[in-house]
Design an enzyme around this catalytic site. Structure first.
Site, PDB file in Angstrom:
ATOM      1  N   ASP A  32       0.884  -1.452  -0.081  1.00  0.00           N
ATOM      2  CA  ASP A  32      -0.036  -0.130  -0.047  1.00  0.00           C
ATOM      3  C   ASP A  32       0.662   1.342   0.015  1.00  0.00           C
ATOM      4  O   ASP A  32       0.531   2.230  -0.460  1.00  0.00           O
ATOM      5  CB  ASP A  32      -0.850   0.003   1.185  1.00  0.00           C
TER       6      ASP A  32
ATOM      7  N   ARG B 286       5.767   4.487   5.791  1.00  0.00           N
ATOM      8  CA  ARG B 286       5.373   4.368   7.215  1.00  0.00           C
ATOM      9  C   ARG B 286       5.474   2.977   7.673  1.00  0.00           C
ATOM     10  O   ARG B 286       6.112   1.977   7.068  1.00  0.00           O
ATOM     11  CB  ARG B 286       4.083   5.053   7.524  1.00  0.00           C
ATOM     12  N   ASP B 287       5.013   2.729   9.124  1.00  0.00           N
ATOM     13  CA  ASP B 287       5.243   1.474   9.601  1.00  0.00           C
ATOM     14  C   ASP B 287       4.028   0.567   9.247  1.00  0.00           C
ATOM     15  O   ASP B 287       3.377  -0.047  10.090  1.00  0.00           O
ATOM     16  CB  ASP B 287       5.106   1.683  11.237  1.00  0.00           C
ATOM     17  N   GLU B 288       3.914   0.361   8.132  1.00  0.00           N
ATOM     18  CA  GLU B 288       2.928  -0.430   7.497  1.00  0.00           C
ATOM     19  C   GLU B 288       3.389  -1.158   6.245  1.00  0.00           C
ATOM     20  O   GLU B 288       3.662  -2.357   6.531  1.00  0.00           O
ATOM     21  CB  GLU B 288       1.732   0.395   6.841  1.00  0.00           C
TER      22      GLU B 288
ATOM     23  N   ASP C 150      -6.675  -2.200  -2.559  1.00  0.00           N
ATOM     24  CA  ASP C 150      -5.776  -1.316  -3.097  1.00  0.00           C
ATOM     25  C   ASP C 150      -5.483  -1.478  -4.571  1.00  0.00           C
ATOM     26  O   ASP C 150      -5.492  -0.507  -5.464  1.00  0.00           O
ATOM     27  CB  ASP C 150      -4.584  -0.739  -2.360  1.00  0.00           C
TER      28      ASP C 150
ATOM     29  N   TRP D   3     -12.567  -5.799  -0.609  1.00  0.00           N
ATOM     30  CA  TRP D   3     -11.006  -5.975  -0.422  1.00  0.00           C
ATOM     31  C   TRP D   3     -10.555  -7.503  -0.990  1.00  0.00           C
ATOM     32  O   TRP D   3      -9.811  -7.718  -2.119  1.00  0.00           O
ATOM     33  CB  TRP D   3     -10.410  -5.535   0.953  1.00  0.00           C
TER      34      TRP D   3
ATOM     35  N   GLU E 145      -2.188   9.113  -0.812  1.00  0.00           N
ATOM     36  CA  GLU E 145      -3.309   8.386  -0.168  1.00  0.00           C
ATOM     37  C   GLU E 145      -4.474   8.836   0.180  1.00  0.00           C
ATOM     38  O   GLU E 145      -5.735   8.282   0.024  1.00  0.00           O
ATOM     39  CB  GLU E 145      -2.819   7.826   1.190  1.00  0.00           C
TER      40      GLU E 145
ATOM     41  N   HIS F 265       0.699   6.263  -2.344  1.00  0.00           N
ATOM     42  CA  HIS F 265      -0.183   5.186  -2.406  1.00  0.00           C
ATOM     43  C   HIS F 265      -0.661   5.137  -3.808  1.00  0.00           C
ATOM     44  O   HIS F 265      -0.718   6.359  -4.410  1.00  0.00           O
ATOM     45  CB  HIS F 265      -1.262   5.297  -1.336  1.00  0.00           C
TER      46      HIS F 265
HETATM   47  C1  RAM Z   1      -4.930   1.651   5.290  1.00  0.00           C
HETATM   48  C2  RAM Z   1      -4.043   1.620   4.081  1.00  0.00           C
HETATM   49  C3  RAM Z   1      -4.494   0.793   3.041  1.00  0.00           C
HETATM   50  C4  RAM Z   1      -6.009   0.425   2.963  1.00  0.00           C
HETATM   51  C5  RAM Z   1      -6.271   0.232   4.330  1.00  0.00           C
HETATM   52  C6  RAM Z   1      -8.222   0.040   4.539  1.00  0.00           C
HETATM   53  O1  RAM Z   1      -4.167   1.153   6.353  1.00  0.00           O
HETATM   54  O2  RAM Z   1      -3.653   2.836   3.521  1.00  0.00           O
HETATM   55  O3  RAM Z   1      -4.473   1.426   1.485  1.00  0.00           O
HETATM   56  O4  RAM Z   1      -6.495  -0.398   2.023  1.00  0.00           O
HETATM   57  O5  RAM Z   1      -6.124   1.110   5.273  1.00  0.00           O
END
Ligand code: RAM
Length: 918
Positions: A493, A497-499, A506, A558, A775, A791
């Site tokens: 995504d 960041r910490d993700e 997406d 999703w 994003e 994003h």
């Molecule tokens: C966030 C991310 C991602 C998205 C979800 C639902 O953490 O940005 O892109 O799909 O949420």
């Protein structure tokens, strides 16, 4: 005459592998051979590799009528046309891609060599292609003789602080002797989370951050290397460094799989026919005391060069201070050959400026929000430290803006050894950044000491797209950077960041747009496997895969990416294998959702809504305005209905008529219920009349024929009146908006959306400093809690629209993989040219049009063995010329009909130049 021809021919052949024309006689050259969409792959592990090739012919209208494939176990045999593995014989077929192997059973570690020739529609035979090859990896888990080794514990005290895990890179070494002349040496390596390795101090391969990510609870990927030329006769040293990656998770609370570990097998074949095996076992040495003292994908890497151990990776090193490696728990239950391309450094960019913010603090601007790391040249005192931190944007005072990185420290630290010029670059982390803050540098750093290493999957670039509109070109460039930066052996995504997770929603429709830019077929086929591996026993599909975050919310939009992407791979690459492989899992999920959440024909579960629609207030992440929100039931039910139509398609393709009928029946129930519950006949809209509700209903064919116009008018009204010509959707609605507007005749509004520069629009992002895609539509002002600058989800169907609608390069769903191309460019707004190309699996497709004062000029190229349905804007057929002549006099073109101001032709392969008055 004859002699000249022969000479010309020889020159042509010497210069290139392209086709040649000899008098009237035309032959095609067969080239671009691939196995499983890869040139000469090593170590594949499926029994039915897929063969593809391209035909290069200059003449128009070339079609393949038959082919012959030869596969041999040695190049010598193949040279003599002795196919000991497979001689397909002359197969009557016009297919050139995804042809499954049908020869002798393949065995582990086999080397295979192949070539192909074709016959065209006139029975003319091509020459044999040049030879391509592949090798087999391990077809059975029992082929692994090696042991998993490492150290399944922390050395010293646990250094995890506030969730941030910290572990040094573990280093392993082994010396081996190669007593005789080698014929072939092949290594199979899996180092988890990440590995780099070397022989005699030379790094093997150019991959970085390897191997590909996976659902470790189910499988891990190994890589195969031909190391014949790395080894020398005598004593050799193997060195391996293990990073943490996502395996030893960057955050203590995320899925944790174990400590870094290695599985290594090296097969040596000598010229005298003897063989030897080198495997990882407890005879290897290990240390945790190397220079990489911490590595964490979110927090960065710390290297202490004073801890370097010169010679550790060469033979003769005294490793008595090292420990014995331990035999440890297996890294994953299943080991598979990595099916996707390795991540590599794909480009190096130079900073455009450096400023001293305050004494000793320097800010570098890379000029581009990029993904990878900075490589630094530094000189200084032993023991002194340089530090680099990274950010996508700056604060007004010129310092890094890191609030949107959440807990990611993104800090790389290097302690100098103090010997001449030292080069520092991390091995087991990466960052998403435009700006680098450098501190601790002795002296004044200039632009020459730092560069940006752009890192992503090594995917061929397939698309080229340029228009007369500068903003569209900028947005395309931003999309390109966003897409490449979020390919990390899974589609992530975000990179900063910490993700950095593989969120399914997406990329559902976005994956198709991306496929025009990069050949992402292997990446997405691999991701489908990650999703499959993550599916729960009961059928539930997660929102994130691999499940480094475990989120099984039973949302529809999703997980829908799972079948939607398989469908994309079929449409764009003509590859039905992903559909075959995953059909049962799709079905399991579809039935699971029906059993749990379908109530009276309505799918009642939705988690995310139309995620990230433009909010009404600049600070907001999500809108609070009920009028902007689309009902969750509308999203999930319409999507579910669409998925049933896909399932029907799949079932029909796989010859499962009963399943197809079952989906069809369920779809009719949903159709009725959906319209009954959500359709407001009086106002011609669905639910509360959001653009998304109406767009999905139209796109998925849920609107009764007689109401389509009215529903579409509501999309127009919403866009033009309520949103003053702006997009009003989040990522779900955005998946259809550009194409639906165009399909229903309002490409002018689509054009307005893409050329807007005020909020909300992609142009607004660009005008406010974005060099990727944000994003959030309001990424410049929203709360940093969820506000990434890189994003790709809000691209929706924009890139598809660029290629399919502006350039007019679209694969015909009835002849997938661009076997037939629908070329129907929308000369939207005041665009006066589009110049695009797409390198499809069948060859290069080009569309280059110009419009000027009532004249339309269009150059197109259609690859050999393909055809196109071409729509030329014109008042009548007679207004259309090809290469200045009446179309009827041109070879390869058949007029079909006039359709809405366009003359429609069926065109065979070749290059054409259409012109018309419109
Ligand atoms: C966030 C991310 C991602 C998205 C979800 C639902 O953490 O940005 O892109 O799909 O949420």
């Amino acid at each position: 005459m004859k002699r000249i021809n022969v000479i010309a021919l020889a020159v042509l052949l010497a210069l290139s592998c392209s086709s040649y024309v000899k008098g009237n006689e035309t032959r095609c050259v067969v080239n671009t051979l691939t196995i499983n969409h890869t040139t000469n792959p090593l170590g594949i592990d499926n029994q039915t590799p897929l063969f593809s090739w391209q035909l290069n012919c200059q003449a128009r209208g070339i079609k393949q009528k038959a082919y012959q494939i030869l596969v041999a176990s040695s190049p010598e045999l193949l040279r003599d046309d002795t196919a000991d593995l497979w001689n397909s014989g002359k197969i009557t077929s016009d297919e050139t891609i995804n042809i499954p192997y049908a020869g002798k059973i393949l065995v582990s570690e086999q080397h295979c060599f192949w070539k192909v020739k074709i016959w065209d529609q006139n029975g003319k035979e091509s020459k044999w292609s040049s030879t391509s090859q592949w090798s087999m990896g391990f077809l059975s888990q029992s082929d692994w003789k090696a042991q998993w080794i490492g150290l399944d514990r922390i050395e010293g005290k646990d250094l995890t602080k506030n969730e941030h895990t910290r572990l040094s890179a573990r280093m392993l070494r082994k010396e081996i002797s190669v007593p005789k002349q080698l014929k072939q040496a092949t290594a199979y390596v899996c180092g988890l989370g990440l590995f780099e390795w070397s022989i005699n101090g030379n790094k093997v391969g150019s991959q970085v951050l390897a191997p590909a990510l996976s659902e470790y609870g189910k499988r891990a990927y190994y890589m195969t290397f031909d190391v014949t030329n790395y080894l020398k006769k005598g004593q050799n040293a193997i060195g391996v460094v293990l990073g943490n990656g996502r395996y030893f998770s960057p955050r203590a609370s995320a899925s944790f799989f174990g400590y870094p570990k290695l599985l290594f097998q090296l097969n040596l074949e000598y010229t005298d026919g003897s063989k030897e095996l080198v495997v990882s076992d407890s005879s290897w040495k290990l240390t945790t005391e190397g220079p990489i003292i911490a590595n964490n994908e979110y927090d960065g890497e710390e290297q202490d060069a004073t801890k370097e151990m010169p010679g550790w990776d060469k033979s003769g090193y005294n490793d008595s201070a090292w420990k014995q490696a331990e035999s440890v728990n297996p890294g994953a239950p299943l080991l598979c050959a990595q099916p996707s391309a390795p991540i590599k450094v794909m480009e190096t960019i130079k900073p455009i400026s450096v400023k001293e913010l305050k004494p000793g603090v320097y800010i570098y601007d890379m000029g581009q929000n990029m993904v990878g790391w900075a490589r630094l040249k530094v000189k200084g005192t032993r023991g002194s430290k340089v530090t680099m931190r990274f950010a996508e944007t700056l604060q007004p005072d010129g310092s890094l803006y890191v609030a949107n990185l959440r807990t990611a420290n993104v800090t790389d630290i290097y302690t100098l050894k103090g010997q001449g010029t030292e080069i520092f670059e991390p091995h087991f982390t990466y960052h998403g950044f435009r700006y680098v803050e450098l501190t601790g540098y002795e002296g004044t750093p200039d632009l020459s000491i730092l560069d940006g290493q752009v890192v992503y999957d090594n995917l061929p670039l397939t698309g080229k797209f340029e228009t007369s509109n500068a903003m569209i070109n900028t947005i395309y460039k931003n999309a390109y950077w966003g897409i490449r930066g979020n390919y990390h052996s899974i589609p992530t995504d975000c990179p900063q960041r910490d993700e950095r997770q593989g969120w399914l929603g997406d990329r559902a429709v976005g994956s198709k747009g991306e496929s025009f830019v990069f050949d992402n077929s292997r990446l997405y086929a691999k991701w489908l496997q990650d999703i499959d591996d993550a599916q729960r026993e009961d059928g539930s599909v997660p929102d994130v895969a691999p499940t480094y975050w475990k989120i099984y919310s039973d949302n529809v939009t999703w997980p829908a990416a799972y079948p939607v992407i398989a469908n994309m791979l079929y449409d764009q690459y003509g590859n039905v294998t992903p559909i075959k492989t995953h059909y049962d899992s799709f079905r399991k999920w579809i039935l699971y959702m029906k059993d749990h959440y379908l109530k009276d024909g309505i799918l009642v579960k939705d988690t995310y809504g139309d995620w990230c629609m433009p909010p009404e207030e600049p600070k907001l992440i999500h809108s609070n305005d009920p009028a902007r929100k689309t009902s969750g039931e509308i999203l999930s039910t319409s999507y579910y209905y669409y998925l049933l139509t896909l399932m029907q398609r799949f079932a029909t393709l796989l010859n499962k008529p009963n399943d197809a009928a079952e989906y069809d029946q369920l779809a009719s129930v949903i159709y009725m219920a959906y319209n009954q519950k959500f359709f407001d006949k009086e106002n011609g809209c669905y639910g509360n009349n959001t653009a998304t509700a109406n767009l999905l209903s139209l796109a998925y064919n849920l609107v009764p024929e007689e109401n389509k116009k009215a529903v579409f008018e509501n999309v127009v009204n919403k866009t033009e009146n309520d949103f003053h010509g702006h997009i009003s959707t989040g990522l779900v609605g955005a998946q259809w908006i550009m194409r639906m507007l165009t399909q229903y005749g309002r490409s002018d509004i689509a054009y307005k959306l893409v050329t807007n520069t005020d909020y909300p629009s992609w142009g607004y992002m660009a005008e406010h400093g974005a060099t990727t895609i944000w994003e959030l539509w309001n990424g410049d002002s929203a709360d940093p809690a969820m506000n990434s600058g890189n994003h790709v989800m809000l691209l929706g169907d924009l890139v598809i629209w660029f290629y399919e609608d502006l350039a007019g390069i679209k694969s015909d769903p009835d002849a997938p993989g661009f076997k037939n191309i629908i070329m129907n460019p929308a000369a939207a707004g005041n665009l006066n040219y589009v110049n695009a190309s797409y390198n499809s699996s069948r060859g290069l497709i080009k569309s280059d049009w110009k419009k000027d004062n009532g004249h339309f000029d269009w150059n197109i190229t259609i690859p050999a063995n393909a055809s196109a349905t071409v729509y030329v804007p014109a008042k009548s057929e007679e207004e259309v010329k090809e290469n200045g002549r009446e179309v009827s006099k041109s070879e390869g073109i058949t007029f079909l009909q006039m359709e809405e101001g366009k003359a429609v032709f069926k065109v065979s392969s070749g290059t054409y130049r259409f012109s018309s008055l419109y």
